[in-house]
Design an enzyme around this catalytic site. Structure first.
Site, PDB file in Angstrom:
ATOM      1  N   CYS A   1      44.528  33.850  34.993  1.00 40.07           N
ATOM      2  CA  CYS A   1      45.111  35.058  35.587  1.00 40.07           C
ATOM      3  C   CYS A   1      46.633  34.986  35.518  1.00 40.07           C
ATOM      4  O   CYS A   1      47.227  33.949  35.807  1.00 40.07           O
ATOM      5  CB  CYS A   1      44.655  35.166  37.044  1.00 40.07           C
ATOM      6  SG  CYS A   1      45.176  36.683  37.853  1.00 40.07           S
TER       7      CYS A   1
ATOM      8  N   HIS B   1      40.678  42.476  41.262  1.00 33.55           N
ATOM      9  CA  HIS B   1      42.091  42.553  41.680  1.00 33.55           C
ATOM     10  C   HIS B   1      42.318  43.751  42.603  1.00 33.55           C
ATOM     11  O   HIS B   1      43.142  43.693  43.511  1.00 33.55           O
ATOM     12  CB  HIS B   1      43.033  42.671  40.478  1.00 33.55           C
ATOM     13  CG  HIS B   1      43.413  41.377  39.837  1.00 33.55           C
ATOM     14  ND1 HIS B   1      43.978  40.328  40.527  1.00 33.55           N
ATOM     15  CD2 HIS B   1      43.308  40.967  38.547  1.00 33.55           C
ATOM     16  CE1 HIS B   1      44.205  39.322  39.697  1.00 33.55           C
ATOM     17  NE2 HIS B   1      43.806  39.676  38.483  1.00 33.55           N
TER      18      HIS B   1
ATOM     19  N   HIS C   1      36.837  41.085  36.439  1.00 31.74           N
ATOM     20  CA  HIS C   1      38.060  40.369  36.803  1.00 31.74           C
ATOM     21  C   HIS C   1      39.121  41.369  37.271  1.00 31.74           C
ATOM     22  O   HIS C   1      39.787  41.159  38.283  1.00 31.74           O
ATOM     23  CB  HIS C   1      38.575  39.561  35.597  1.00 31.74           C
ATOM     24  CG  HIS C   1      39.856  38.821  35.853  1.00 31.74           C
ATOM     25  ND1 HIS C   1      39.941  37.452  35.851  1.00 31.74           N
ATOM     26  CD2 HIS C   1      41.122  39.276  36.093  1.00 31.74           C
ATOM     27  CE1 HIS C   1      41.199  37.088  36.102  1.00 31.74           C
ATOM     28  NE2 HIS C   1      41.935  38.180  36.241  1.00 31.74           N
ATOM     29  N   GLU C   2      39.240  42.486  36.520  1.00 37.38           N
ATOM     30  CA  GLU C   2      40.264  43.493  36.863  1.00 37.38           C
ATOM     31  C   GLU C   2      39.908  44.263  38.132  1.00 37.38           C
ATOM     32  O   GLU C   2      40.761  44.451  38.993  1.00 37.38           O
ATOM     33  CB  GLU C   2      40.468  44.482  35.707  1.00 37.38           C
ATOM     34  CG  GLU C   2      40.870  43.852  34.379  1.00 37.38           C
ATOM     35  CD  GLU C   2      42.001  42.850  34.513  1.00 37.38           C
ATOM     36  OE1 GLU C   2      42.070  41.931  33.687  1.00 37.38           O
ATOM     37  OE2 GLU C   2      42.808  42.945  35.471  1.00 37.38           O
TER      38      GLU C   2
HETATM   39  O1  LIG Z   1      43.947  40.356  35.531  1.00 35.11           O
HETATM   40  C1  LIG Z   1      44.291  40.122  34.359  1.00 35.11           C
HETATM   41  N1  LIG Z   1      44.990  39.046  34.045  1.00 35.11           N
HETATM   42  O2  LIG Z   1      45.331  38.221  35.024  1.00 35.11           O
HETATM   43  C2  LIG Z   1      45.426  38.757  32.667  1.00 35.11           C
HETATM   44  C3  LIG Z   1      45.292  37.298  32.306  1.00 35.11           C
HETATM   45  N2  LIG Z   1      43.893  36.869  32.328  1.00 35.11           N
HETATM   46  C4  LIG Z   1      43.099  37.105  31.259  1.00 35.11           C
HETATM   47  O3  LIG Z   1      43.476  37.746  30.314  1.00 35.11           O
HETATM   48  C5  LIG Z   1      41.725  36.540  31.322  1.00 35.11           C
HETATM   49  C6  LIG Z   1      41.468  35.265  30.814  1.00 35.11           C
HETATM   50  C7  LIG Z   1      40.175  34.753  30.856  1.00 35.11           C
HETATM   51  C8  LIG Z   1      39.131  35.473  31.407  1.00 35.11           C
HETATM   52  C9  LIG Z   1      39.386  36.731  31.895  1.00 35.11           C
HETATM   53 CL1  LIG Z   1      38.104  37.659  32.573  1.00 35.11          CL
HETATM   54  C10 LIG Z   1      40.684  37.279  31.857  1.00 35.11           C
HETATM   55 CL2  LIG Z   1      41.011  38.846  32.510  1.00 35.11          CL
HETATM   56 NI    NI Z   2      44.050  38.484  36.709  1.00 38.93          NI
END
Ligand SMILES: O=CN(O)CCNC(=O)c1cccc(Cl)c1Cl
Ligand code: NI
Length: 186
Positions: A113, A160, A156-157
Site C-alpha cells: 500500500c 480504504h 483493497h481500494e
Molecule cells: O490503495 C492502493 N495502493 O495503496 C497502491 C499500492 N498498492 C498496490 O498497488 C497493490 C499491491 C499489491 C496488491 C494490491 Cl491489492 C494492491 Cl492495490
Molecule cells: Ni492501498
C-alpha cells in the site's frame, strides 16, 4: 490548471484520514470532484510509467483511493491488466460491493500500500468474486462482476473508503495461514 498528484500528497499510516469512513459523493459530482478523480487515475497510470515514475519519484500502484490523498470521499481509481490480460481502467464514485462469493482468494505475494512505508508479510484473504456497483466519471451507473486479481484490487481500494488497511486482514497468529475454501491467485 492540471494538478499532478505526487507521493507528497499521499498520506501515510497513522494519518487519521486513513481510518475514517469516507463520505458518499452526492451526484452529479462537481467539476472539482471530477478533476480530483481524474487526477487520481492519472497518478496511477503515471506510477506505472517508468519515465514518469522516475521523473515524479512515484511508487508504482494499481489503484488509489481518495482517503490516501487526505480526501475522505468515496472515490477510487484503478488501472491494471489482470492475469488474463484484461485491462481495468476505472475512475469511480461511490463503489459498492453488492454481492460476493463465499469462496476467498489471496495473492501469495501478499499486498502492499502506498500509505504503508513498510513490508507487511502475510496472506490477505478476500472474496474471490464480487459484484460492484458504482458511478463513472461520465455519470453512468455501472455494475461489474469481478473475480480473482481484479476482485482483490477493488476490495483493497474499497477497504480504504471504510478505513480498512490490507494488513487488518492478515492472520495475527499465522500470517501465512490459508483459510479453507480459499485459492491463491498467481
Ligand atoms: O490503495 C492502493 N495502493 O495503496 C497502491 C499500492 N498498492 C498496490 O498497488 C497493490 C499491491 C499489491 C496488491 C494490491 Cl491489492 C494492491 Cl492495490
Ligand atoms: Ni492501498
Amino acid at each position: 490548471m492540471k494538478y499532478v498528484i505526487t507521493m507528497k500528497d499521499v498520506v501515510r499510516e497513522g494519518h487519521p484520514k486513513l481510518r475514517e469512513v469516507a463520505k458518499e459523493v452526492s451526484l452529479p459530482a462537481t467539476e472539482k470532484e471530477k478533476e480530483i478523480l481524474n487526477n487520481m487515475l492519472t497518478f496511477v497510470k503515471n506510477s506505472q510509467d517508468e519515465d514518469l515514475a522516475e521523473k515524479y519519484d512515484l511508487r508504482p500502484g494499481v489503484g488509489l483511493a481518495a482517503p490516501q490523498i487526505g480526501i475522505s470521499k468515496r472515490m477510487i481509481a484503478v488501472h491494471f491488466i489482470d492475469l488474463n490480460d484484461e485491462l481495468y481502467d476505472f475512475a469511480l464514485f461511490n463503489p459498492k460491493i453488492i454481492s460476493h462469493s463465499v469462496r476467498k482468494a489471496y495473492l501469495p505475494g501478499g499486498e502492499g500500500c502506498l500509505s504503508v512505508d513498510r513490508e507487511v508479510p502475510g496472506y490477505v484473504p478476500r472474496y474471490a468474486k464480487i459484484t460492484v456497483q458504482a458511478t463513472d466519471l461520465e455519470g453512468n451507473k455501472i455494475k461489474m462482476k469481478l473475480r480473482d486479481y481484479a476482485a482483490i484490487v477493488f476490495q483493497h481500494e474499497i477497504d480504504h473508503l471504510n478505513g480498512i488497511m490490507f494488513y487488518d486482514h492478515i492472520n495475527k497468529e499465522d500470517p501465512f495461514f490459508v483459510p479453507e475454501n480459499s485459492k491463491a491467485i498467481e
